[in-house]
Design a protein around this motif. Structure first.
Motif, short mmCIF file in Angstrom:
data_model
loop_
_atom_site.label_atom_id
_atom_site.label_comp_id
_atom_site.label_asym_id
_atom_site.label_seq_id
_atom_site.Cartn_x
_atom_site.Cartn_y
_atom_site.Cartn_z
N UNK A 28 8.33 0.01 -5.32
CA UNK A 28 7.42 -0.41 -4.25
C UNK A 28 7.87 0.07 -2.87
N UNK A 29 9.17 0.28 -2.71
CA UNK A 29 9.72 0.63 -1.41
C UNK A 29 9.26 2.00 -0.92
N UNK A 30 8.92 2.90 -1.84
CA UNK A 30 8.45 4.23 -1.47
C UNK A 30 6.95 4.28 -1.19
N UNK A 31 6.24 3.22 -1.50
CA UNK A 31 4.79 3.20 -1.32
C UNK A 31 4.44 2.95 0.16
N UNK A 36 -0.57 -7.61 5.73
CA UNK A 36 -1.83 -8.34 5.72
C UNK A 36 -1.55 -9.69 6.39
N UNK A 37 -2.04 -9.84 7.61
CA UNK A 37 -1.77 -11.06 8.37
C UNK A 37 -3.03 -11.90 8.45
N UNK A 38 -2.86 -13.20 8.32
CA UNK A 38 -4.00 -14.11 8.29
C UNK A 38 -3.62 -15.43 8.94
N UNK A 39 -4.63 -16.19 9.30
CA UNK A 39 -4.41 -17.55 9.80
C UNK A 39 -4.68 -18.57 8.71
N UNK A 59 -5.37 -6.71 -3.39
CA UNK A 59 -5.83 -5.96 -4.56
C UNK A 59 -6.25 -4.54 -4.16
N UNK A 60 -6.96 -4.43 -3.05
CA UNK A 60 -7.39 -3.11 -2.58
C UNK A 60 -6.21 -2.22 -2.22
N UNK A 61 -5.20 -2.79 -1.60
CA UNK A 61 -4.00 -2.03 -1.25
C UNK A 61 -3.30 -1.54 -2.52
N UNK A 62 -3.14 -2.42 -3.48
CA UNK A 62 -2.49 -2.04 -4.75
C UNK A 62 -3.30 -0.97 -5.48
N UNK A 63 -4.63 -1.13 -5.49
CA UNK A 63 -5.48 -0.14 -6.16
C UNK A 63 -5.38 1.24 -5.51
N UNK A 64 -5.09 1.26 -4.21
CA UNK A 64 -4.98 2.53 -3.48
C UNK A 64 -3.55 3.08 -3.50
N UNK A 65 -2.65 2.41 -4.24
CA UNK A 65 -1.29 2.92 -4.37
C UNK A 65 -0.30 2.41 -3.34
N UNK A 67 1.63 -1.02 -1.13
CA UNK A 67 2.25 -2.32 -1.36
C UNK A 67 1.95 -3.19 -0.15
N UNK A 68 1.29 -4.32 -0.40
CA UNK A 68 0.95 -5.23 0.68
C UNK A 68 1.97 -6.34 0.82
#
Length: 95
Positions: A28-31, A36-39, A59-65, A67-68
């Motif tokens: 994951x470190x190379x991705x 993703x910040x939220x309240x 999920x969208x971040x993971x699908x695009x390769x 790491x969130x």
């Protein structure tokens, strides 16, 4: 194009073991790393649902390769705080 997340790894190598301690895998470190910040929080009706949007973003971040990483900041609702003993305790400053 070098990603900022990878430049930061070179400048602050202590971040890699911290992320592994948070459950990241070494690969994951190379991705591309996306914050993703939220309240989101259970403390306010206006933000209690935002975890659902965060999960979709993750999920969208993971699908695009990528790491969130999720970060949350929230505050307690004034309406809920009015009934709490803590709301009547004065805070001292200048100590």
């Amino acid at each position: 194009m070098e990603l900022n997340s990878q430049r930061v790894r070179a400048l602050a190598p202590e971040n890699d073991p911290l992320k592994i301690g948070m459950g990241w895998k070494v690969e994951d470190l190379d991705k591309p790393q996306i914050m993703v910040e939220s309240t989101f929080g259970d403390s306010h009706p206006g933000s209690a649902h935002l975890d659902q949007l965060v999960n979709e973003a993750m999920r969208g971040i993971a699908d695009a390769g990528g790491k969130g990483a999720r970060y949350f900041t929230t505050d307690i609702c004034d309406g809920i705080a009015q009934g709490m003993t803590a709301s009547t305790i004065p805070l001292r400053t200048g100590i």
